[in-house]
Write a protein that holds these residues in place. Structure first.
Motif, PDB file in Angstrom:
ATOM      1  N   ASP A 164      -6.707  -8.438   4.069  1.00 45.92           N
ATOM      2  CA  ASP A 164      -7.933  -7.820   3.567  1.00 45.92           C
ATOM      3  C   ASP A 164      -8.967  -8.890   3.268  1.00 45.92           C
ATOM      4  O   ASP A 164      -9.428  -9.043   2.152  1.00 45.92           O
TER       5      ASP A 164
ATOM      6  N   ARG B 146       0.830  -1.200   0.000  1.00 42.75           N
ATOM      7  CA  ARG B 146       0.000   0.000   0.000  1.00 42.75           C
ATOM      8  C   ARG B 146       0.866   1.253   0.000  1.00 42.75           C
ATOM      9  O   ARG B 146       0.666   2.157  -0.790  1.00 42.75           O
ATOM     10  N   GLU B 147       1.803   1.279   0.928  1.00 42.48           N
ATOM     11  CA  GLU B 147       2.589   2.501   1.118  1.00 42.48           C
ATOM     12  C   GLU B 147       3.900   2.155   1.798  1.00 42.48           C
ATOM     13  O   GLU B 147       3.973   1.216   2.599  1.00 42.48           O
TER      14      GLU B 147
ATOM     15  N   ARG C  85      -8.795  -3.355   5.680  1.00 45.02           N
ATOM     16  CA  ARG C  85      -7.841  -4.430   5.952  1.00 45.02           C
ATOM     17  C   ARG C  85      -8.276  -5.194   7.185  1.00 45.02           C
ATOM     18  O   ARG C  85      -8.860  -4.641   8.089  1.00 45.02           O
TER      19      ARG C  85
ATOM     20  N   GLN D  29       3.397  -0.740   4.566  1.00 45.06           N
ATOM     21  CA  GLN D  29       2.001  -1.087   4.820  1.00 45.06           C
ATOM     22  C   GLN D  29       1.486  -1.934   3.664  1.00 45.06           C
ATOM     23  O   GLN D  29       1.684  -1.599   2.497  1.00 45.06           O
ATOM     24  N   THR D  30       0.829  -3.045   4.009  1.00 48.10           N
ATOM     25  CA  THR D  30       0.355  -3.980   2.992  1.00 48.10           C
ATOM     26  C   THR D  30      -1.161  -4.127   3.071  1.00 48.10           C
ATOM     27  O   THR D  30      -1.796  -3.658   4.017  1.00 48.10           O
ATOM     28  N   ASN D  31      -1.702  -4.796   2.064  1.00 50.17           N
ATOM     29  CA  ASN D  31      -3.133  -5.115   2.108  1.00 50.17           C
ATOM     30  C   ASN D  31      -3.364  -6.562   2.492  1.00 50.17           C
ATOM     31  O   ASN D  31      -4.451  -7.102   2.302  1.00 50.17           O
TER      32      ASN D  31
END
Length: 851
Positions: A189, A119-120, A199, A184-186
């Motif tokens: 989710d 994500r970021e 998430r 930051q990951t998904n």
């Protein structure tokens, strides 16, 4: 011969007659098992452990609706020159950040790239901080794309970072030797809430463990769960490592990986291959032991086939039921293999015995299954009780499934042994020549009972054990009771404690990485509190903010060694308030009125709505208080959560007069871990008590003797007392893994006792002499009991190869308990019986004449 023994006696003959139909049926069942194995799937999600109807899962949904999940990667880097703000270190950080932050280019080229889960990426390069210019609040990247070009600028940057509480420990250590990159990951989710992207896998439940979740705010039907791809975690971390390698920072930085994706990737990369090696080692060990015992390749081959067929059938049933496996699936198969081999060993050992004493093949086969089949069924049943109790108490779904399928696997192992082994032995049986002068009964037991001259060679071991117990029965009983008492006293010092980090071996790179993050940065554990007022713009209420400040300060003050950092909307408002007043430290406080508060929130939201969403919901009706906590044992976390529960009631409950629907929800790995630990602790104690009660009832029913049943039950509890007593003396904590040993070992420890006492009980009516019955039992069973225990102990000790210290503890504690059980069955029980026989045989004094 009772009806069960008669049936087992006739079974080999029936199977011989219908050999081909039975083998054809096995072939069909194997095909179905293979088809079922393709349907096996794994689920270690929060929902699988607690269930969709649990409060913890429902509250997870509520938290994710506002703030999403936290399955993020945390990369800690260490400056080799000791300063992450040096020219070389900053240049290396810039290369590292740019490589990781360039994931969008890779995803554009390959939409299926594992990096699509990013994500970021945040680091000192791009983390946003605030500053005031005139009456305007500005948000800017801390370092930005342009690195400072002089030593003075770098020193100023360092000084600024160390003064910023949002950066210290989160992105820079207090000594500026370590820094961090947050990805930051998904991942997680799994919850899709209407059209909102959220998430999941956030471990959440109400602060008040007795708080009843309210479902009015969320309709569960608007959520659907998608399966988690464990291989993707591994692929993702491999891509991240490749990007770090491409950044070429080895000369300037040491890099450490932490976070949940790294934990899962570690299991795929290290633990799963280790289990394959462990299984291979167990099979090689079994081959060696079986070859040494039976001295014939057919016995080894048929035993392996029975084990493999049992495993295939068990896995096929799991697949066809559609029940997901979990991280407990590997130890489940291990337990089935280890335990089921003992039945086969007893069958072949009994067959060998009858062949050696001169019986023909068919009669030896029938006698072997008649004599050992009933005892093996009883041992299978009691071991099934040990595993089945984990299902009966229903602590968590994966643990319940573990117990259930272990019990099913053991039943299948027995059925396969008694239905397939006779056919296989008919096809190719070990060729044992009868020993000279060997008969089923020694010609003169009174002569042979204390001598080896009239005892065939294969009975020498049992004869030696008998001589020891017969000559020193009182001493053996006294030593046993003394040792068990002395070691058992240690149980009072057992500490119930679990440390997640210490579940990994000290030599693993994962543990080293987490220790670096825990020691120098904000740690790898988190707790998030959500204050959900359920009224728009209520977060700007000064009364609410003051209570949040009070709660946050209490937590920080009471647990300074556990809590590394904390952040809330209060910190945000206080910092902006100070900046709006020329950075005057006196204004690092909450404003005096609601109007001022809302003005500051408006400025911040206008400058950076994305940063605002990290702490405050879009409707300004909910906010979060985040704590980063250091790794600790569960005892420390228990007190922290208990105090949080107490203070949340004291501080926030008065707000219900204004916000009637308000609720407090907490999430994070620590909270879920403690909830799970508490649940498993209570359930495993219940599981042990259930196992003890059911096995006791079984003993009294089967042996039809209170004395024999009580003796068997006492013998079964000795290994448990020894194991947990040593844990207390050695300071080994009691955790969910070591606690699960109790019901399992209790089930296993009864196996040899059942074989011994059942054989003894069958001989007593024939010999009418306890001493002769014990002698005959030992000379026939001592080798088989020893061999099966060696196989089980070897299998348990193979777990020492694992990098998971929980598996290691399960291995050596289980091996210790099994060895204790063997000594109890070969020494203690015979000594009790022989001492009883001597007491009964002692001449009684003539009664004095009555006056």
């Amino acid at each position: 011969m009772n009806i069960i023994e008669s049936t087992l006696y006739a079974l080999p003959g029936w199977l011989r007659k219908y050999r081909w139909p039975v083998l054809s049926l096995y072939l069909v069942l194997l095909v179905l098992a293979f088809l079922g194995m393709d349907k096996i799937w794994k689920d270690d999600s929060l929902k699988s452990w607690f269930g969709k109807d649990s409060d913890i899962f429902k509250n997870q949904q509520k938290f994710e609706r506002y703030f999403g999940g936290n399955e993020d990667v945390y990369i800690v880097y260490e400056a080799k020159d000791g300063d992450i703000f040096s020219e070389a270190s900053l240049a290396a950080l810039s290369r590292l950040h740019n490589k990781l932050a360039g994931f969008a280019v890779d995803v554009q080229k390959n939409p299926d790239s594992p990096l699509s889960h990013t994500r970021e990426v945040q680091s000192l390069i791009n983390i946003q901080v605030t500053k005031v210019e005139g009456d305007n609040l500005q948000v800017y990247e801390f370092i930005g794309k342009q690195l400072p070009d002089s030593k003075e600028k770098r020193e100023l940057l360092k000084e600024t970072a160390l003064k910023n509480p949002e950066l210290v420990l989160n992105f820079v250590s207090r000594d500026a030797q370590y820094g961090a990159v947050s990805i930051q990951t998904n991942f997680g989710d799994v919850m899709l809430y209407q059209n909102r992207d959220t998430r999941s896998d956030v471990d959440s439940f109400s602060v008040d463990l007795e708080y009843e979740a309210e479902d009015s705010a969320i309709n569960p039907e608007t959520f659907e769960e998608t399966p988690r791809d464990y291989d993707m975690y591994y692929s993702y971390m491999q891509e991240i490592r490749a990007k770090v390698k491409e950044a070429n920072v080895d000369g300037e930085l040491n890099v450490y990986y932490a976070g949940l994706p790294e934990l899962i990737a570690f299991q795929t990369e290290v633990l799963d291959p280790e289990m394959s090696i462990i299984f291979l080692g167990i099979f090689v060990f079994m081959l060696a032991i079986l070859g040494w015992i039976f001295r014939h390749p057919s016995a080894v081959l048929w035993t392996m086939i029975v084990l493999i067929v049992t495993v295939f059938f068990t896995m096929g049933i799991i697949g066809w039921t559609g029940v997901p496996t979990s991280s407990l699936s590997d130890p489940m198969i291990l337990m089935i293999v280890l335990i089921s081999v003992s039945d086969v060993v007893h069958f072949i050992a009994s067959y060998k015995h009858h062949r050696l004493i001169g019986m023909p093949h068919e009669e030896s086969l029938s006698n072997a299954f008649a004599k050992s089949g009933w005892s093996c069924f009883l041992t299978t049943f009691t071991t099934m009780i040990g595993f089945g109790s984990l299902w009966l108490v229903k602590s968590t779904v994966p643990v319940s499934n573990f117990g259930y399928f272990c019990a099913v696997g053991l039943l299948l192992a027995y059925v396969v042994s008694v239905t397939l082994m006779p056919i296989l032995l008919d096809i190719w049986a070990p060729s044992y020549k009868p020993l000279k002068d060997s008969t089923s009964d020694i010609k003169d037991p009174d002569v042979a009972i204390n001598s080896s001259t009239d005892v065939p060679k294969q009975f020498h071991f049992g004869q030696g054990v008998f001589n020891l117990t017969n000559n020193y029965s009182a001493v053996i009983i006294g030593v046993f009771l003394l040792v068990i008492t002395a070691i058992g006293i240690g149980m009072k010092d057992i500490v119930v404690d679990t440390n997640t980090l210490e579940s990994f071996d000290e030599s693993t790179y994962l543990r080293k990485a987490f220790e670096v993050a825990d020691k120098n940065m904000a740690g790898t554990q988190n707790i998030d509190f959500m204050v959900n007022l359920k009224e728009s713009d209520s977060v700007g209420d000064l009364d609410v903010l003051q209570r949040i400040e009070d709660f946050q300060q209490r937590m920080n003050k009471e647990f300074p060694t556990l809590i590394a950092t904390s952040v809330s909307v209060v910190d945000l408002i206080k910092r902006i308030n100070q900046q709006m007043h020329q950075d005057d430290p006196a204004y690092f406080r909450l404003p005096d009125t609601n109007t001022e508060v809302n003005q500051l929130l408006f400025l911040f939201n206008s400058a950076s709505p994305e940063e605002r969403r990290r702490l405050i919901s879009d409707d300004f009706d909910a906010t979060r208080i985040s704590f980063n906590v250091r790794n600790s044992g569960s005892t420390g976390y228990v007190e922290l959560i208990a105090r949080a529960n107490q203070w949340s009631k004291e501080i926030f409950n008065p707000l219900k007069s204004k916000y009637a629907n308000m609720e407090i929800i907490t999430s994070g790995g620590v909270v879920t871990f403690m909830h799970l630990f508490d649940l498993m602790t209570k359930s495993e104690v219940n599981s042990f008590l259930v196992t003890l009660a059911l096995i006791g009832i079984t003993f009294f029913f089967v042996f039809q003797s209170f004395t024999l049943g009580f003796l068997a039950l006492i013998a079964a509890t000795f290994p448990i007392i020894l194991t947990f007593g040593l844990m207390g003396w050695l300071g080994i904590p009691l955790n969910p893994t070591t606690m699960i040993i109790a019901p399992i070992i209790l089930g296993l420890a009864t196996d040899d006792s059942i074989h011994f006492i059942n054989k003894l009980r069958g001989l007593l009516p024939k010999t009418e002499n306890v001493t002769v019955a014990v002698w005959e039992t030992l000379r026939q069973l001592a080798p088989a009991l020893t061999f099966t225990t060696l196989v089980l102990v070897g299998g348990m000790l193979s777990l020492l190869y694992s990098s998971d210290s929980s598996f290691q503890a399960f291995g050596y504690l289980g091996a210790l308990a099994l060895m204790c059980a063997l000594f109890v069955d070969l020494l203690f029980i015979p000594s009790v019986c022989l001492l009883y026989a001597k007491f009964r045989a002692a001449p009684q004094a003539d009664p004095e004449p009555a006056n």
